[in-house]
Design an enzyme around this catalytic site. Sequence first.
Site, PDB file in Angstrom:
ATOM      1  N   GLY A 156       0.852  -1.197   0.000  1.00  0.00           N
ATOM      2  CA  GLY A 156       0.000   0.000   0.000  1.00  0.00           C
ATOM      3  C   GLY A 156       0.879   1.235   0.000  1.00  0.00           C
ATOM      4  O   GLY A 156       0.534   2.277   0.572  1.00  0.00           O
ATOM      5  N   ASP A 180      -4.363   2.053  18.995  1.00  0.00           N
ATOM      6  CA  ASP A 180      -5.331   2.085  20.099  1.00  0.00           C
ATOM      7  C   ASP A 180      -4.603   2.318  21.426  1.00  0.00           C
ATOM      8  O   ASP A 180      -5.064   3.075  22.276  1.00  0.00           O
ATOM      9  CB  ASP A 180      -6.116   0.773  20.146  1.00  0.00           C
ATOM     10  CG  ASP A 180      -6.717   0.430  18.793  1.00  0.00           C
ATOM     11  OD1 ASP A 180      -7.593   1.168  18.340  1.00  0.00           O
ATOM     12  OD2 ASP A 180      -6.270  -0.550  18.165  1.00  0.00           O
ATOM     13  N   HIS A 236      -8.929  -5.106  16.943  1.00  0.00           N
ATOM     14  CA  HIS A 236      -8.844  -3.692  16.547  1.00  0.00           C
ATOM     15  C   HIS A 236     -10.183  -3.334  15.899  1.00  0.00           C
ATOM     16  O   HIS A 236     -10.330  -3.295  14.676  1.00  0.00           O
ATOM     17  CB  HIS A 236      -7.685  -3.470  15.575  1.00  0.00           C
ATOM     18  CG  HIS A 236      -7.654  -2.066  15.020  1.00  0.00           C
ATOM     19  ND1 HIS A 236      -7.471  -0.966  15.809  1.00  0.00           N
ATOM     20  CD2 HIS A 236      -7.805  -1.602  13.761  1.00  0.00           C
ATOM     21  CE1 HIS A 236      -7.518   0.119  15.070  1.00  0.00           C
ATOM     22  NE2 HIS A 236      -7.728  -0.234  13.812  1.00  0.00           N
TER      23      HIS A 236
HETATM   24  N1  LIG Z   1      -4.691  -1.217  12.302  1.00  0.00           N
HETATM   25  C1  LIG Z   1      -4.861   0.078  12.413  1.00  0.00           C
HETATM   26  O1  LIG Z   1      -4.743   0.650  13.520  1.00  0.00           O
HETATM   27  C2  LIG Z   1      -5.201   0.927  11.223  1.00  0.00           C
HETATM   28  C3  LIG Z   1      -5.489   0.369  10.010  1.00  0.00           C
HETATM   29  N2  LIG Z   1      -5.809   1.145   8.928  1.00  0.00           N
HETATM   30  C4  LIG Z   1      -6.070   0.455   7.648  1.00  0.00           C
HETATM   31  O2  LIG Z   1      -4.901   0.536   6.830  1.00  0.00           O
HETATM   32  C5  LIG Z   1      -5.288   0.341   5.463  1.00  0.00           C
HETATM   33  C6  LIG Z   1      -4.615   1.384   4.576  1.00  0.00           C
HETATM   34  O3  LIG Z   1      -5.084   2.672   4.891  1.00  0.00           O
HETATM   35  P1  LIG Z   1      -4.655   3.956   4.023  1.00  0.00           P
HETATM   36  O4  LIG Z   1      -3.210   3.983   3.781  1.00  0.00           O
HETATM   37  O5  LIG Z   1      -5.301   5.116   4.666  1.00  0.00           O
HETATM   38  O6  LIG Z   1      -5.431   3.632   2.665  1.00  0.00           O
HETATM   39  P2  LIG Z   1      -5.182   4.227   1.200  1.00  0.00           P
HETATM   40  O7  LIG Z   1      -6.392   3.902   0.397  1.00  0.00           O
HETATM   41  O8  LIG Z   1      -4.692   5.622   1.261  1.00  0.00           O
HETATM   42  O9  LIG Z   1      -3.963   3.332   0.698  1.00  0.00           O
HETATM   43  C7  LIG Z   1      -4.083   1.954   0.505  1.00  0.00           C
HETATM   44  C8  LIG Z   1      -3.132   1.577  -0.596  1.00  0.00           C
HETATM   45  O10 LIG Z   1      -3.136   0.151  -0.695  1.00  0.00           O
HETATM   46  C9  LIG Z   1      -3.075  -0.159  -2.058  1.00  0.00           C
HETATM   47  N3  LIG Z   1      -3.488  -1.555  -2.278  1.00  0.00           N
HETATM   48  C10 LIG Z   1      -4.745  -2.036  -2.447  1.00  0.00           C
HETATM   49  N4  LIG Z   1      -4.682  -3.356  -2.690  1.00  0.00           N
HETATM   50  C11 LIG Z   1      -3.384  -3.704  -2.644  1.00  0.00           C
HETATM   51  C12 LIG Z   1      -2.700  -4.928  -2.832  1.00  0.00           C
HETATM   52  N5  LIG Z   1      -3.342  -6.059  -3.115  1.00  0.00           N
HETATM   53  N6  LIG Z   1      -1.348  -4.928  -2.733  1.00  0.00           N
HETATM   54  C13 LIG Z   1      -0.685  -3.785  -2.460  1.00  0.00           C
HETATM   55  N7  LIG Z   1      -1.270  -2.599  -2.306  1.00  0.00           N
HETATM   56  C14 LIG Z   1      -2.610  -2.564  -2.377  1.00  0.00           C
HETATM   57  C15 LIG Z   1      -3.963   0.876  -2.730  1.00  0.00           C
HETATM   58  O11 LIG Z   1      -3.713   0.958  -4.122  1.00  0.00           O
HETATM   59  C16 LIG Z   1      -3.542   2.131  -1.976  1.00  0.00           C
HETATM   60  O12 LIG Z   1      -2.438   2.767  -2.586  1.00  0.00           O
HETATM   61  C17 LIG Z   1      -6.824   0.398   5.459  1.00  0.00           C
HETATM   62  O13 LIG Z   1      -7.339  -0.933   5.423  1.00  0.00           O
HETATM   63  C18 LIG Z   1      -7.157   1.059   6.783  1.00  0.00           C
HETATM   64  O14 LIG Z   1      -8.444   0.733   7.213  1.00  0.00           O
HETATM   65  C19 LIG Z   1      -5.848   2.503   9.018  1.00  0.00           C
HETATM   66  C20 LIG Z   1      -5.564   3.121  10.205  1.00  0.00           C
HETATM   67  C21 LIG Z   1      -5.244   2.377  11.415  1.00  0.00           C
HETATM   68  O1  LIG Z   2     -10.989   3.531  11.873  1.00  0.00           O
HETATM   69  C1  LIG Z   2     -10.521   3.125  10.795  1.00  0.00           C
HETATM   70  O2  LIG Z   2     -11.156   2.577   9.902  1.00  0.00           O
HETATM   71  C2  LIG Z   2      -9.047   3.254  10.610  1.00  0.00           C
HETATM   72  C3  LIG Z   2      -8.437   2.634  11.800  1.00  0.00           C
HETATM   73  O3  LIG Z   2      -8.357   1.434  11.903  1.00  0.00           O
HETATM   74  C4  LIG Z   2      -8.213   3.498  12.955  1.00  0.00           C
HETATM   75  O4  LIG Z   2      -8.104   4.724  12.821  1.00  0.00           O
HETATM   76  O5  LIG Z   2      -8.112   2.952  14.055  1.00  0.00           O
END
Ligand SMILES: NC(=O)C1=CN([C@@H]2O[C@H](COP(=O)(O)OP(=O)(O)OC[C@H]3O[C@@H](n4cnc5c(N)ncnc54)[C@H](O)[C@@H]3O)[C@@H](O)[C@H]2O)C=CC1
Ligand SMILES: O=C([O-])CC(=O)C(=O)O
Length: 334
Positions: free
Chosen positions: A11, A159, A187
Amino acid sequence: MAEPIKVVVTGAAGQIAYSLLYMISKGDVFGQDQPLVLHLLDIPPMMGVLEGVVMELMDCALPLLRSVVPTADPEVAFKDVSAAFLVGAMPRKQGMERRDLLAANVKIFQVQGEALDRNAKKDVKVLVVGNPANTNAMVCSRFAPSIPKENFSAMTRLDQNRAQAQVAAKVGVPVGDISNVIIWGNHSSTQYPDATHALVNKNGSETNAAAEVKDDCWFKNVFVETVQKRGASVIAARKMSSAMSAAKAAADHMKDWFMGTPKGKFVSMGVMSDGSYGAPKDVIFSFPVTIENCKWKIVQGLEIDDFSQKMINNTGKELEEERTEAFNIISNKL
Ligand SMILES: NC(=O)C1=CN([C@@H]2O[C@H](COP(=O)(O)OP(=O)(O)OC[C@H]3O[C@@H](n4cnc5c(N)ncnc54)[C@H](O)[C@@H]3O)[C@@H](O)[C@H]2O)C=CC1
Ligand SMILES: O=C([O-])CC(=O)C(=O)O
Protein backbone atom coordinates in the site's frame (compact mmCIF):
# COMPACT_ATOMS: atom_id res chain seq x y z
CA MET A 1 28.00 -0.36 9.76
CA ALA A 2 25.68 -3.40 9.43
CA GLU A 3 24.66 -4.92 6.08
CA PRO A 4 21.37 -3.44 4.72
CA ILE A 5 18.16 -5.31 5.56
CA LYS A 6 15.23 -5.54 3.17
CA VAL A 7 11.93 -4.09 4.39
CA VAL A 8 8.65 -4.21 2.48
CA VAL A 9 5.78 -1.74 2.80
CA THR A 10 2.56 -2.62 0.95
CA GLY A 11 0.00 0.00 0.00
CA ALA A 12 3.09 2.12 -0.58
CA ALA A 13 1.26 4.71 -2.69
CA GLY A 14 -1.39 5.24 0.00
CA GLN A 15 -1.82 7.70 2.83
CA ILE A 16 -0.40 5.74 5.78
CA ALA A 17 2.66 4.76 3.76
CA TYR A 18 3.28 8.41 2.88
CA SER A 19 4.14 9.11 6.55
CA LEU A 20 5.50 5.66 7.40
CA LEU A 21 8.11 5.48 4.65
CA TYR A 22 9.82 8.61 5.93
CA MET A 23 9.88 7.32 9.53
CA ILE A 24 11.39 3.98 8.48
CA SER A 25 13.91 5.55 6.11
CA LYS A 26 15.30 8.00 8.64
CA GLY A 27 16.04 5.25 11.15
CA ASP A 28 13.11 5.58 13.58
CA VAL A 29 12.33 1.85 13.45
CA PHE A 30 15.47 -0.20 12.87
CA GLY A 31 17.95 2.25 14.40
CA GLN A 32 20.47 4.79 13.23
CA ASP A 33 23.10 2.13 12.40
CA GLN A 34 20.90 -0.06 10.21
CA PRO A 35 20.95 0.64 6.46
CA LEU A 36 17.85 -0.36 4.51
CA VAL A 37 16.61 -1.47 1.11
CA LEU A 38 12.93 -0.58 0.81
CA HIS A 39 10.57 -2.71 -1.28
CA LEU A 40 7.38 -0.82 -2.13
CA LEU A 41 4.33 -2.83 -3.25
CA ASP A 42 1.15 -1.41 -4.70
CA ILE A 43 -1.31 -2.39 -7.43
CA PRO A 44 -0.62 -1.75 -11.15
CA PRO A 45 -2.86 1.38 -11.50
CA MET A 46 -0.87 3.06 -8.69
CA MET A 47 2.58 2.60 -10.26
CA GLY A 48 2.63 6.22 -11.52
CA VAL A 49 1.87 7.60 -8.07
CA LEU A 50 4.45 5.23 -6.58
CA GLU A 51 7.10 6.66 -8.93
CA GLY A 52 6.43 10.05 -7.31
CA VAL A 53 6.88 8.54 -3.83
CA VAL A 54 10.19 7.03 -4.95
CA MET A 55 11.32 10.43 -6.27
CA GLU A 56 10.46 12.07 -2.95
CA LEU A 57 12.28 9.40 -0.94
CA MET A 58 15.34 10.03 -3.08
CA ASP A 59 14.97 13.78 -2.61
CA CYS A 60 14.89 13.34 1.19
CA ALA A 61 18.61 12.41 0.90
CA LEU A 62 18.45 9.95 3.81
CA PRO A 63 21.81 8.26 4.39
CA LEU A 64 20.38 4.95 5.70
CA LEU A 65 18.23 4.37 2.61
CA ARG A 66 20.46 2.45 0.18
CA SER A 67 17.90 1.67 -2.53
CA VAL A 68 14.20 1.50 -3.30
CA VAL A 69 12.39 -1.18 -5.33
CA PRO A 70 8.88 -0.13 -6.45
CA THR A 71 6.80 -3.03 -7.79
CA ALA A 72 3.32 -4.43 -8.39
CA ASP A 73 4.61 -8.00 -8.12
CA PRO A 74 4.34 -9.62 -4.66
CA GLU A 75 7.08 -12.13 -5.60
CA VAL A 76 9.53 -9.26 -6.03
CA ALA A 77 8.20 -7.26 -3.08
CA PHE A 78 8.57 -10.06 -0.51
CA LYS A 79 11.93 -11.42 -1.73
CA ASP A 80 14.32 -11.87 1.23
CA VAL A 81 12.57 -9.33 3.45
CA SER A 82 13.29 -9.23 7.19
CA ALA A 83 10.31 -7.01 8.05
CA ALA A 84 6.94 -6.57 6.35
CA PHE A 85 4.48 -3.74 6.95
CA LEU A 86 1.23 -4.95 5.33
CA VAL A 87 -0.66 -1.69 4.96
CA GLY A 88 -2.19 -2.08 1.49
CA ALA A 89 -5.95 -2.63 1.75
CA MET A 90 -9.16 -0.68 1.34
CA PRO A 91 -9.88 1.77 4.21
CA ARG A 92 -13.39 2.10 5.66
CA LYS A 93 -15.67 5.06 5.04
CA GLN A 94 -18.04 6.80 7.44
CA GLY A 95 -20.79 4.50 8.72
CA MET A 96 -18.85 1.26 8.14
CA GLU A 97 -17.37 -1.10 10.74
CA ARG A 98 -13.87 -2.40 9.98
CA ARG A 99 -15.37 -5.89 9.73
CA ASP A 100 -17.35 -4.70 6.66
CA LEU A 101 -13.99 -4.62 4.84
CA LEU A 102 -13.46 -8.38 5.10
CA ALA A 103 -15.06 -9.11 1.75
CA ALA A 104 -12.85 -6.55 -0.01
CA ASN A 105 -9.60 -7.19 1.83
CA VAL A 106 -9.25 -10.76 3.05
CA LYS A 107 -8.17 -12.15 -0.32
CA ILE A 108 -5.22 -9.69 -0.39
CA PHE A 109 -3.87 -11.32 2.77
CA GLN A 110 -4.25 -14.82 1.38
CA VAL A 111 -2.21 -13.86 -1.70
CA GLN A 112 0.38 -12.01 0.36
CA GLY A 113 0.67 -14.87 2.89
CA GLU A 114 1.45 -17.23 0.02
CA ALA A 115 4.01 -14.81 -1.45
CA LEU A 116 5.65 -14.30 1.96
CA ASP A 117 5.87 -18.07 2.37
CA ARG A 118 7.70 -18.45 -0.95
CA ASN A 119 9.97 -15.44 -0.74
CA ALA A 120 10.55 -13.87 2.69
CA LYS A 121 13.25 -14.76 5.20
CA LYS A 122 11.86 -17.37 7.60
CA ASP A 123 12.40 -15.04 10.54
CA VAL A 124 10.52 -12.16 8.86
CA LYS A 125 8.46 -10.05 11.27
CA VAL A 126 5.05 -9.28 9.75
CA LEU A 127 2.86 -6.41 10.93
CA VAL A 128 -0.65 -6.28 9.46
CA VAL A 129 -2.15 -2.78 9.45
CA GLY A 130 -4.81 -3.20 6.72
CA ASN A 131 -8.28 -3.70 8.22
CA PRO A 132 -9.78 -5.76 9.70
CA ALA A 133 -6.19 -6.15 10.89
CA ASN A 134 -6.50 -9.07 13.34
CA THR A 135 -8.39 -11.37 11.00
CA ASN A 136 -6.25 -10.39 8.01
CA ALA A 137 -3.14 -11.30 10.04
CA MET A 138 -4.66 -14.67 10.98
CA VAL A 139 -5.40 -15.37 7.29
CA CYS A 140 -1.93 -14.27 6.22
CA SER A 141 -0.31 -16.62 8.73
CA ARG A 142 -2.50 -19.57 7.65
CA PHE A 143 -1.30 -19.14 4.07
CA ALA A 144 2.36 -18.93 5.10
CA PRO A 145 2.84 -22.27 6.90
CA SER A 146 6.65 -22.28 6.64
CA ILE A 147 6.91 -19.07 8.70
CA PRO A 148 6.35 -19.40 12.48
CA LYS A 149 2.95 -18.15 13.66
CA GLU A 150 4.71 -15.99 16.22
CA ASN A 151 6.07 -13.87 13.35
CA PHE A 152 2.61 -12.53 12.42
CA SER A 153 1.04 -9.66 14.29
CA ALA A 154 -1.77 -7.12 13.94
CA MET A 155 -1.59 -3.48 14.89
CA THR A 156 -3.38 -2.35 18.04
CA ARG A 157 -0.59 0.06 18.90
CA LEU A 158 -2.62 2.99 17.58
CA ASP A 159 -5.33 2.09 20.10
CA GLN A 160 -2.69 1.84 22.81
CA ASN A 161 -1.26 5.25 21.90
CA ARG A 162 -4.76 6.73 21.88
CA ALA A 163 -5.52 5.20 25.28
CA GLN A 164 -2.22 6.43 26.71
CA ALA A 165 -2.95 9.96 25.46
CA GLN A 166 -6.45 9.91 27.02
CA VAL A 167 -5.12 8.78 30.40
CA ALA A 168 -2.31 11.36 30.27
CA ALA A 169 -4.82 14.15 29.61
CA LYS A 170 -7.07 12.93 32.44
CA VAL A 171 -4.19 12.70 34.95
CA GLY A 172 -2.63 15.93 33.65
CA VAL A 173 0.86 14.61 32.81
CA PRO A 174 2.83 14.37 29.55
CA VAL A 175 1.95 11.25 27.53
CA GLY A 176 5.44 9.81 28.05
CA ASP A 177 4.74 9.54 31.78
CA ILE A 178 1.96 6.97 31.23
CA SER A 179 2.74 3.30 30.58
CA ASN A 180 1.22 -0.20 30.72
CA VAL A 181 -2.20 0.71 29.31
CA ILE A 182 -3.56 -2.47 27.66
CA ILE A 183 -5.61 -3.08 24.53
CA TRP A 184 -7.30 -6.48 24.64
CA GLY A 185 -8.78 -8.27 21.64
CA ASN A 186 -9.81 -6.96 18.26
CA HIS A 187 -8.84 -3.69 16.55
CA SER A 188 -12.54 -2.86 16.31
CA SER A 189 -15.23 -1.18 18.35
CA THR A 190 -15.35 -4.27 20.65
CA GLN A 191 -11.72 -3.82 21.72
CA TYR A 192 -11.18 -3.41 25.46
CA PRO A 193 -8.90 -0.51 26.39
CA ASP A 194 -7.90 -1.29 29.98
CA ALA A 195 -6.14 1.19 32.25
CA THR A 196 -6.43 -1.00 35.37
CA HIS A 197 -2.70 -1.72 35.32
CA ALA A 198 -1.56 1.62 33.87
CA LEU A 199 1.24 3.47 35.62
CA VAL A 200 1.88 7.19 36.04
CA ASN A 201 5.43 8.42 36.49
CA LYS A 202 5.46 11.33 38.90
CA ASN A 203 8.87 12.75 39.73
CA GLY A 204 10.55 9.38 39.16
CA SER A 205 8.17 7.21 41.19
CA GLU A 206 5.37 5.18 39.62
CA THR A 207 1.82 4.98 40.89
CA ASN A 208 -1.32 3.32 39.55
CA ALA A 209 -3.22 5.60 37.14
CA ALA A 210 -6.66 4.53 38.34
CA ALA A 211 -5.71 5.22 41.96
CA GLU A 212 -4.42 8.63 40.85
CA VAL A 213 -7.64 9.58 39.00
CA LYS A 214 -10.17 8.00 41.42
CA ASP A 215 -12.93 7.96 38.81
CA ASP A 216 -13.87 4.35 38.05
CA CYS A 217 -16.92 5.47 36.10
CA TRP A 218 -14.74 7.49 33.67
CA PHE A 219 -12.41 4.52 33.10
CA LYS A 220 -15.28 2.10 32.44
CA ASN A 221 -17.34 4.40 30.22
CA VAL A 222 -15.91 7.59 28.70
CA PHE A 223 -12.36 6.24 28.38
CA VAL A 224 -13.37 2.88 26.87
CA GLU A 225 -15.80 4.42 24.38
CA THR A 226 -13.50 7.25 23.34
CA VAL A 227 -10.74 4.80 22.43
CA GLN A 228 -13.09 2.26 20.83
CA LYS A 229 -14.59 4.95 18.58
CA ARG A 230 -11.52 7.11 17.94
CA GLY A 231 -10.98 5.76 14.42
CA ALA A 232 -14.60 6.61 13.52
CA SER A 233 -14.24 10.09 15.05
CA VAL A 234 -11.19 10.78 12.88
CA ILE A 235 -13.06 9.57 9.77
CA ALA A 236 -16.04 11.80 10.62
CA ALA A 237 -13.74 14.83 10.95
CA ARG A 238 -11.20 14.19 8.19
CA LYS A 239 -13.42 12.24 5.77
CA MET A 240 -10.46 9.88 5.55
CA SER A 241 -9.12 7.41 8.07
CA SER A 242 -6.23 8.05 10.45
CA ALA A 243 -2.92 8.09 8.63
CA MET A 244 -0.21 10.07 10.45
CA SER A 245 -1.05 8.46 13.80
CA ALA A 246 -1.38 5.02 12.17
CA ALA A 247 2.07 5.38 10.62
CA LYS A 248 3.57 6.43 13.97
CA ALA A 249 1.94 3.42 15.66
CA ALA A 250 3.26 1.03 12.98
CA ALA A 251 6.75 2.42 13.51
CA ASP A 252 6.41 2.06 17.32
CA HIS A 253 5.16 -1.54 17.00
CA MET A 254 7.98 -2.72 14.73
CA LYS A 255 10.64 -0.79 16.66
CA ASP A 256 9.66 -2.50 19.92
CA TRP A 257 9.59 -5.90 18.18
CA PHE A 258 13.17 -5.42 16.97
CA MET A 259 14.60 -3.46 19.92
CA GLY A 260 12.61 -4.88 22.88
CA THR A 261 10.56 -3.37 25.71
CA PRO A 262 12.08 -1.72 28.81
CA LYS A 263 12.09 -3.70 32.07
CA GLY A 264 8.71 -3.61 33.82
CA LYS A 265 6.95 -2.14 30.78
CA PHE A 266 4.63 -3.83 28.31
CA VAL A 267 2.99 -2.95 25.01
CA SER A 268 -0.07 -4.32 23.20
CA MET A 269 0.19 -6.39 20.02
CA GLY A 270 -2.29 -8.55 18.16
CA VAL A 271 -0.63 -12.00 18.30
CA MET A 272 -1.71 -15.61 17.80
CA SER A 273 -3.73 -16.46 20.90
CA ASP A 274 -2.75 -19.38 23.12
CA GLY A 275 -5.96 -18.98 25.13
CA SER A 276 -4.42 -16.80 27.87
CA TYR A 277 -6.96 -14.84 29.94
CA GLY A 278 -9.82 -16.89 28.47
CA ALA A 279 -9.33 -15.50 24.94
CA PRO A 280 -10.24 -17.89 22.12
CA LYS A 281 -7.29 -19.82 20.70
CA ASP A 282 -6.00 -19.46 17.13
CA VAL A 283 -7.27 -15.96 16.50
CA ILE A 284 -5.00 -12.91 16.44
CA PHE A 285 -5.88 -11.31 19.77
CA SER A 286 -4.31 -8.20 21.25
CA PHE A 287 -2.52 -8.93 24.53
CA PRO A 288 -0.03 -7.08 26.70
CA VAL A 289 3.42 -8.41 25.74
CA THR A 290 7.04 -7.93 26.73
CA ILE A 291 9.69 -8.30 24.03
CA GLU A 292 13.28 -9.54 24.30
CA ASN A 293 15.65 -10.67 21.51
CA CYS A 294 12.91 -10.02 18.91
CA LYS A 295 10.52 -12.45 20.64
CA TRP A 296 7.28 -11.40 22.32
CA LYS A 297 5.81 -13.05 25.41
CA ILE A 298 2.28 -12.53 26.71
CA VAL A 299 2.36 -10.95 30.18
CA GLN A 300 0.91 -13.53 32.57
CA GLY A 301 -0.67 -13.28 35.99
CA LEU A 302 -2.45 -9.92 35.67
CA GLU A 303 -5.49 -9.62 37.88
CA ILE A 304 -8.68 -9.52 35.79
CA ASP A 305 -11.91 -8.33 37.40
CA ASP A 306 -15.42 -9.36 36.26
CA PHE A 307 -15.91 -6.25 34.10
CA SER A 308 -12.61 -6.85 32.30
CA GLN A 309 -13.32 -10.55 31.77
CA LYS A 310 -16.70 -9.74 30.22
CA MET A 311 -15.07 -7.26 27.84
CA ILE A 312 -12.31 -9.76 26.91
CA ASN A 313 -14.90 -12.47 26.23
CA ASN A 314 -16.98 -10.15 24.06
CA THR A 315 -14.14 -9.05 21.79
CA GLY A 316 -12.94 -12.68 21.57
CA LYS A 317 -16.38 -13.74 20.37
CA GLU A 318 -16.22 -11.16 17.56
CA LEU A 319 -12.84 -12.49 16.46
CA GLU A 320 -14.23 -16.04 16.25
CA GLU A 321 -17.11 -14.75 14.11
CA GLU A 322 -14.71 -12.85 11.84
CA ARG A 323 -12.58 -15.99 11.44
CA THR A 324 -15.63 -17.94 10.24
CA GLU A 325 -16.63 -15.12 7.87
CA ALA A 326 -13.09 -14.85 6.47
CA PHE A 327 -12.86 -18.55 5.65
CA ASN A 328 -16.32 -18.49 4.08
CA ILE A 329 -15.19 -15.65 1.82
CA ILE A 330 -11.96 -17.42 0.92
CA SER A 331 -13.64 -20.75 0.14
CA ASN A 332 -16.26 -18.98 -2.03
CA LYS A 333 -13.49 -17.32 -3.99
CA LEU A 334 -11.41 -20.48 -4.54
N1 LIG B 1 -4.69 -1.22 12.30
C1 LIG B 1 -4.86 0.08 12.41
O1 LIG B 1 -4.74 0.65 13.52
C2 LIG B 1 -5.20 0.93 11.22
C3 LIG B 1 -5.49 0.37 10.01
N2 LIG B 1 -5.81 1.14 8.93
C4 LIG B 1 -6.07 0.45 7.65
O2 LIG B 1 -4.90 0.54 6.83
C5 LIG B 1 -5.29 0.34 5.46
C6 LIG B 1 -4.62 1.38 4.58
O3 LIG B 1 -5.08 2.67 4.89
P1 LIG B 1 -4.65 3.96 4.02
O4 LIG B 1 -3.21 3.98 3.78
O5 LIG B 1 -5.30 5.12 4.67
O6 LIG B 1 -5.43 3.63 2.66
P2 LIG B 1 -5.18 4.23 1.20
O7 LIG B 1 -6.39 3.90 0.40
O8 LIG B 1 -4.69 5.62 1.26
O9 LIG B 1 -3.96 3.33 0.70
C7 LIG B 1 -4.08 1.95 0.50
C8 LIG B 1 -3.13 1.58 -0.60
O10 LIG B 1 -3.14 0.15 -0.70
C9 LIG B 1 -3.07 -0.16 -2.06
N3 LIG B 1 -3.49 -1.55 -2.28
C10 LIG B 1 -4.74 -2.04 -2.45
N4 LIG B 1 -4.68 -3.36 -2.69
C11 LIG B 1 -3.38 -3.70 -2.64
C12 LIG B 1 -2.70 -4.93 -2.83
N5 LIG B 1 -3.34 -6.06 -3.12
N6 LIG B 1 -1.35 -4.93 -2.73
C13 LIG B 1 -0.69 -3.79 -2.46
N7 LIG B 1 -1.27 -2.60 -2.31
C14 LIG B 1 -2.61 -2.56 -2.38
C15 LIG B 1 -3.96 0.88 -2.73
O11 LIG B 1 -3.71 0.96 -4.12
C16 LIG B 1 -3.54 2.13 -1.98
O12 LIG B 1 -2.44 2.77 -2.59
C17 LIG B 1 -6.82 0.40 5.46
O13 LIG B 1 -7.34 -0.93 5.42
C18 LIG B 1 -7.16 1.06 6.78
O14 LIG B 1 -8.44 0.73 7.21
C19 LIG B 1 -5.85 2.50 9.02
C20 LIG B 1 -5.56 3.12 10.20
C21 LIG B 1 -5.24 2.38 11.42
O1 LIG C 1 -10.99 3.53 11.87
C1 LIG C 1 -10.52 3.13 10.80
O2 LIG C 1 -11.16 2.58 9.90
C2 LIG C 1 -9.05 3.25 10.61
C3 LIG C 1 -8.44 2.63 11.80
O3 LIG C 1 -8.36 1.43 11.90
C4 LIG C 1 -8.21 3.50 12.96
O4 LIG C 1 -8.10 4.72 12.82
O5 LIG C 1 -8.11 2.95 14.06
